[in-house]
Scaffold this active site. Structure first.
Site, PDB file in Angstrom:
ATOM      1  N   HIS A   1       0.827  -1.202   0.000  1.00 12.74           N
ATOM      2  CA  HIS A   1       0.000   0.000   0.000  1.00 12.74           C
ATOM      3  C   HIS A   1       0.865   1.258   0.000  1.00 12.74           C
ATOM      4  CE1 HIS A   1      -3.539  -2.460   1.761  1.00 12.74           C
ATOM      5  NE2 HIS A   1      -3.671  -2.314   0.458  1.00 12.74           N
TER       6      HIS A   1
ATOM      7  N   GLU B   1       1.657   3.212   3.157  1.00 22.36           N
ATOM      8  CA  GLU B   1       2.220   2.391   4.231  1.00 22.36           C
ATOM      9  C   GLU B   1       3.684   2.073   3.943  1.00 22.36           C
ATOM     10  OE1 GLU B   1      -0.318  -1.011   4.787  1.00 22.36           O
ATOM     11  OE2 GLU B   1      -2.126   0.208   4.957  1.00 22.36           O
TER      12      GLU B   1
ATOM     13  N   HIS C   1       2.184  -4.499   6.686  1.00 25.39           N
ATOM     14  CA  HIS C   1       1.276  -3.367   6.519  1.00 25.39           C
ATOM     15  C   HIS C   1       1.360  -2.507   7.771  1.00 25.39           C
ATOM     16  CE1 HIS C   1      -0.919  -4.848   2.917  1.00 25.39           C
ATOM     17  NE2 HIS C   1      -0.533  -6.026   3.378  1.00 25.39           N
TER      18      HIS C   1
ATOM     19  N   GLU D   1       0.498  -6.010  10.966  1.00 21.74           N
ATOM     20  CA  GLU D   1       0.055  -4.613  10.971  1.00 21.74           C
ATOM     21  C   GLU D   1       0.934  -3.857  11.964  1.00 21.74           C
ATOM     22  OE1 GLU D   1      -2.051  -3.121   9.086  1.00 21.74           O
ATOM     23  OE2 GLU D   1      -3.305  -4.679   8.189  1.00 21.74           O
TER      24      GLU D   1
END
Length: 303
Positions: free
Chosen positions: A60, A63, A212, A273
């Site tokens: 992403h 990110e 991420h 994450e």
């Protein structure tokens, strides 16, 4: 403020790549593919063990601190090898002879370069992105951008519940190229994801980490297809990093790289994450991210 965010695009990555080539010639580097914008997507390989670990950052655009994190962790690991020191609490030489590390630090260099402000102002890429952004005023530009410059969310472009992901996003109003949440016209229709999937099939990793941000959470498995022990390993990652092992939110449990890997290989796959806060995370978070994630890498390479 924009200047506080971790702005990491293809231009900055080129500096890291040159430095690794110069300082650590024992790292094998090849080009995975080139992005639609012609930017190189490198993959790095290090180690001589039997366990194969594939780590991917930068799906992403906003990110891309995950890409900076991957490069810095690689450098720390290499420096520990040279100094006969520890990495993530484990002797680096032990990791080297236990595992081969495959690393794709930045899968989405086009989108990351947009967020980092590396595109030529008024150029074709910049103009196309702005045209798309105008159609989505609810997404901050450019810091809310997650997709590549074709408007495809790369982590929704894998053949693992892709139709379900398409339906969920359509119900939210995303049915065409957008700064985020559009999975493409069909699975693996983007050169970035197609190349990564093909490379993964060639390598046959024993374990995958997909990076991420944010939330300090670790997701594992996919719809019960993960092998025994996957949850136990996810909990070990959580204990070592201070993150939480969590169930994937149902609306996000489709078409991601980790989802595809688990469904295709029935091997342990994890979404990390990393960090906490609001994307894009500030670069001042990097020291904490390094401390939290080095033990995850070490544990992965010791499985």
């Amino acid at each position: 403020m924009v200047l506080q965010t971790a702005l990491f695009g293809a231009a900055r990555q080129a500096g890291f790549l040159a430095r690794v080539r110069e300082r650590f010639p024992f790292v094998y580097v090849r080009e995975l593919t080139r992005s639609p914008g012609g930017r190189s997507i490198p993959v790095l390989q290090l180690g001589q063990g039997r366990t194969k670990v594939l780590i991917v950052g930068g799906h992403h655009a906003n990110e891309s601190i995950t890409s900076l994190l991957c490069w810095r962790l690689l450098e720390d690991y290499c420096a520990a090898l040279e100094a006969d020191g520890d990495f993530g609490g484990v002797p680096a030489v032990r990791l080297y002879y236990n595992a081969v590390l495959y690393l794709v630090p930045l899968l989405n260099p086009d989108g990351a370069s947009l967020v980092a402000g590396e595109l030529t102002p008024g150029g074709a890429e910049d103009a196309a992105a702005r045209t798309l952004a105008v159609q989505h005023p609810d997404v901050p530009f450019p810091l809310g951008w997650k997709a590549n410059l074709a408007g495809v969310d790369l982590n929704l472009n894998y053949p693992a519940g892709w139709q379900t992901a398409k339906r969920i996003k359509a119900e939210l109003g995303v049915r065409a190229p957008a700064p985020r949440d559009w999975g493409g016209r069909k699975p693996l229709d983007q050169p970035e994801t197609a190349a990564l999937a093909a490379y993964t099939c060639c390598v046959h990793p024993d374990l995958v980490l997909a990076y991420h941000t944010q939330g300090g959470e670790i997701y594992h498995g996919w719809h019960g297809l993960e092998p025994p022990g996957s949850a136990r390993l996810a909990q070990a990652f959580a204990d070592a990093s201070g993150y939480r092992m969590c169930a994937v939110p149902p609306q996000s449990d489709h078409a991601g790289f980790k989802d595809w890997f688990v469904s295709r290989f029935r091997r342990p796959g994890f979404t990390i994450e990393a960090g906490r806060g609001e994307n894009p995370l500030p670069e001042s978070d990097l020291p904490a991210l390094l401390r939290e994630n080095a033990p995850i890498w070490a544990l992965a390479m010791m499985t």
